[in-house]
Design a protein around this motif. Structure first.
Motif, PDB file in Angstrom:
ATOM      1  N   ARG A 219      43.405  42.808  67.591  1.00 35.76           N
ATOM      2  CA  ARG A 219      43.877  43.078  66.261  1.00 35.76           C
ATOM      3  C   ARG A 219      43.230  44.282  65.592  1.00 35.76           C
ATOM      4  O   ARG A 219      43.870  45.021  64.858  1.00 35.76           O
ATOM      5  CB  ARG A 219      43.451  41.895  65.370  1.00 35.76           C
TER       6      ARG A 219
ATOM      7  N   ILE B 125      44.008  48.769  69.816  1.00 30.37           N
ATOM      8  CA  ILE B 125      43.685  47.512  70.502  1.00 30.37           C
ATOM      9  C   ILE B 125      43.720  46.420  69.437  1.00 30.37           C
ATOM     10  O   ILE B 125      42.917  46.417  68.490  1.00 30.37           O
ATOM     11  CB  ILE B 125      42.302  47.571  71.179  1.00 30.37           C
TER      12      ILE B 125
ATOM     13  N   ALA C  72      31.618  47.438  72.025  1.00 28.87           N
ATOM     14  CA  ALA C  72      30.393  46.628  72.168  1.00 28.87           C
ATOM     15  C   ALA C  72      29.962  46.601  73.631  1.00 28.87           C
ATOM     16  O   ALA C  72      29.265  47.505  74.092  1.00 28.87           O
ATOM     17  CB  ALA C  72      30.642  45.238  71.593  1.00 28.87           C
ATOM     18  N   THR C  73      30.404  45.588  74.409  1.00 25.67           N
ATOM     19  CA  THR C  73      30.076  45.613  75.854  1.00 25.67           C
ATOM     20  C   THR C  73      30.925  46.648  76.582  1.00 25.67           C
ATOM     21  O   THR C  73      30.618  47.063  77.689  1.00 25.67           O
ATOM     22  CB  THR C  73      30.367  44.252  76.519  1.00 25.67           C
ATOM     23  N   GLY C  74      32.075  47.001  75.970  1.00 23.52           N
ATOM     24  CA  GLY C  74      33.002  47.950  76.595  1.00 23.52           C
ATOM     25  C   GLY C  74      34.106  47.271  77.390  1.00 23.52           C
ATOM     26  O   GLY C  74      35.041  47.930  77.851  1.00 23.52           O
TER      27      GLY C  74
ATOM     28  N   ALA D 233      41.735  40.284  73.697  1.00 15.93           N
ATOM     29  CA  ALA D 233      40.816  39.401  72.977  1.00 15.93           C
ATOM     30  C   ALA D 233      39.561  39.219  73.814  1.00 15.93           C
ATOM     31  O   ALA D 233      39.633  39.020  75.039  1.00 15.93           O
ATOM     32  CB  ALA D 233      41.468  38.049  72.716  1.00 15.93           C
TER      33      ALA D 233
ATOM     34  N   MET E  36      35.343  48.763  67.213  1.00 10.96           N
ATOM     35  CA  MET E  36      34.085  48.391  67.850  1.00 10.96           C
ATOM     36  C   MET E  36      34.114  48.606  69.366  1.00 10.96           C
ATOM     37  O   MET E  36      35.026  48.130  70.051  1.00 10.96           O
ATOM     38  CB  MET E  36      33.775  46.912  67.585  1.00 10.96           C
TER      39      MET E  36
ATOM     40  N   ASP F  71      39.969  51.510  68.202  1.00  8.41           N
ATOM     41  CA  ASP F  71      39.377  50.179  68.031  1.00  8.41           C
ATOM     42  C   ASP F  71      38.097  50.393  67.237  1.00  8.41           C
ATOM     43  O   ASP F  71      37.331  51.301  67.557  1.00  8.41           O
ATOM     44  CB  ASP F  71      39.061  49.569  69.418  1.00  8.41           C
TER      45      ASP F  71
HETATM   46  O1  LIG Z   1      33.400  45.922  73.737  1.00 10.93           O
HETATM   47  P1  LIG Z   1      33.709  44.458  73.713  1.00 10.93           P
HETATM   48  O2  LIG Z   1      32.501  43.613  74.053  1.00 10.93           O
HETATM   49  O3  LIG Z   1      34.899  44.107  74.518  1.00 10.93           O
HETATM   50  O4  LIG Z   1      33.977  44.074  72.193  1.00 10.93           O
HETATM   51  C1  LIG Z   1      34.759  44.848  71.345  1.00 10.93           C
HETATM   52  C2  LIG Z   1      36.062  44.174  71.036  1.00 10.93           C
HETATM   53  O5  LIG Z   1      35.841  42.998  70.254  1.00 10.93           O
HETATM   54  C3  LIG Z   1      36.596  43.069  69.053  1.00 10.93           C
HETATM   55  O6  LIG Z   1      37.865  42.514  69.201  1.00 10.93           O
HETATM   56  P2  LIG Z   1      38.121  40.931  69.308  1.00 10.93           P
HETATM   57  O7  LIG Z   1      38.217  40.533  70.749  1.00 10.93           O
HETATM   58  O8  LIG Z   1      37.149  40.196  68.465  1.00 10.93           O
HETATM   59  O9  LIG Z   1      39.586  40.772  68.762  1.00 10.93           O
HETATM   60  P3  LIG Z   1      40.175  40.962  67.301  1.00 10.93           P
HETATM   61  O10 LIG Z   1      40.432  42.431  67.173  1.00 10.93           O
HETATM   62  O11 LIG Z   1      41.422  40.159  67.332  1.00 10.93           O
HETATM   63  O12 LIG Z   1      39.171  40.461  66.297  1.00 10.93           O
HETATM   64  C4  LIG Z   1      36.718  44.557  68.821  1.00 10.93           C
HETATM   65  O13 LIG Z   1      37.748  44.911  67.942  1.00 10.93           O
HETATM   66  C5  LIG Z   1      36.919  45.101  70.210  1.00 10.93           C
HETATM   67  O14 LIG Z   1      38.257  45.043  70.658  1.00 10.93           O
END
Ligand SMILES: O=P(O)(O)OC[C@H]1O[C@H](OP(=O)(O)OP(=O)(O)O)[C@H](O)[C@@H]1O
Ligand SMILES: O=c1cc[nH]c(=O)[nH]1
Ligand SMILES: [Mg+2]
Length: 212
Positions: free
Chosen positions: A78, A76, A134-136, A102, A132, A130
């Protein structure tokens, strides 16, 4: 499907190093790839094998190879790129399907801006990466689009997962197994994982280093 937290000492050690506030881009990048490789080792341990015969140095010998579905790794963008080389170091033949998602930092909604899937993805095991969860929302959006493209078997590997994100994925896609290096405590009011790693994309790409 339950989430699997891989509590291997090497993973515990490396995730600990990644949590330092003053970590350099270089170190964060290296560790993201290394933990990505270690998670891949665990997430592939049930792949099917078939045996075949080769000519060995002392005559014919039975050896094994991975059989069944081929694999596509799905970073996913970046931040998922930050684990890709580590994953490919163990499964170098895998094709890569890039998905750009994003997260809107105000609404925490996921916006999909790129979908470059490999051909015949419906015949492959898809391994989403990915750092992280976080909220999913980003993971659920990615699984949604993979299933729409015909994927039947999907696994997700994340460095750090929040309980909220695990629940969101489990509720929407209970068939998807999540592998993580750490289940953390919670999300803060900005949707960042606590204790977490901060903004993983920024740390991997060397863009702004401000943590929420
Ligand atoms: O579970 P969530 O609440 O959806 O958050 C997690 C997402 O947030 C970050 O990406 P980001 O959108 O910041 O993009 P990036 O990879 O370009 O920094 C991370 O790499 C996940 O894709
Ligand atoms: O903690 C978090 C949450 C979303 N994205 C990140 O990079 N970190
Ligand atoms: Mg980011």
């Amino acid at each position: 499907m339950p989430v699997l937290e891989i509590r291997h000492p090497l993973i515990r050690h490396k995730i600990g190093l990644m949590r330092r506030a003053d970590i350099s881009t270089k170190n964060f990048r290296e560790l993201a790839q290394e933990v990505g490789a270690l998670l891949t080792y665990e997430a592939t341990k049930d792949l099917r094998l078939e045996s075949y015969e080769i000519e060995g140095w002392a005559g014919p010998v039975q050896v094994e190879k991975i059989s069944g579905k081929k694999i596509t790794v799905v970073p996913i963008l970046r931040a998922g790129i930050g684990m890709l080389d580590g994953v490919l170091s163990l499964i170098p033949g895998a094709k890569v399907s890039a998905v750009g998602v994003a997260r809107n930092e105000e609404t925490l909604q996921a916006h999909t801006y790129l979908e470059k899937l490999v051909p015949e993805i419906n015949e492959r095991l898809a391994m989403i990466i990915d750092p992280m969860l976080a909220t999913g929302a980003s993971m659920v959006a990615t699984i949604d689009l993979l299933k729409k493209a015909g994927c039947k078997e999907i696994r997700a590997m994340v460095l750090v997962a929040a309980p909220e994100g695990i629940k969101a994925v489990n509720d929407a896609h209970p068939d998807v197994q999540i592998y993580t290096a750490s289940i953390d405590q919670c999300l803060n009011e900005h949707g960042y994982i606590i204790p977490g790693l901060g903004d993983a994309g920024d740390k991997i790409f060397g863009t702004k280093q401000k943590d929420a």
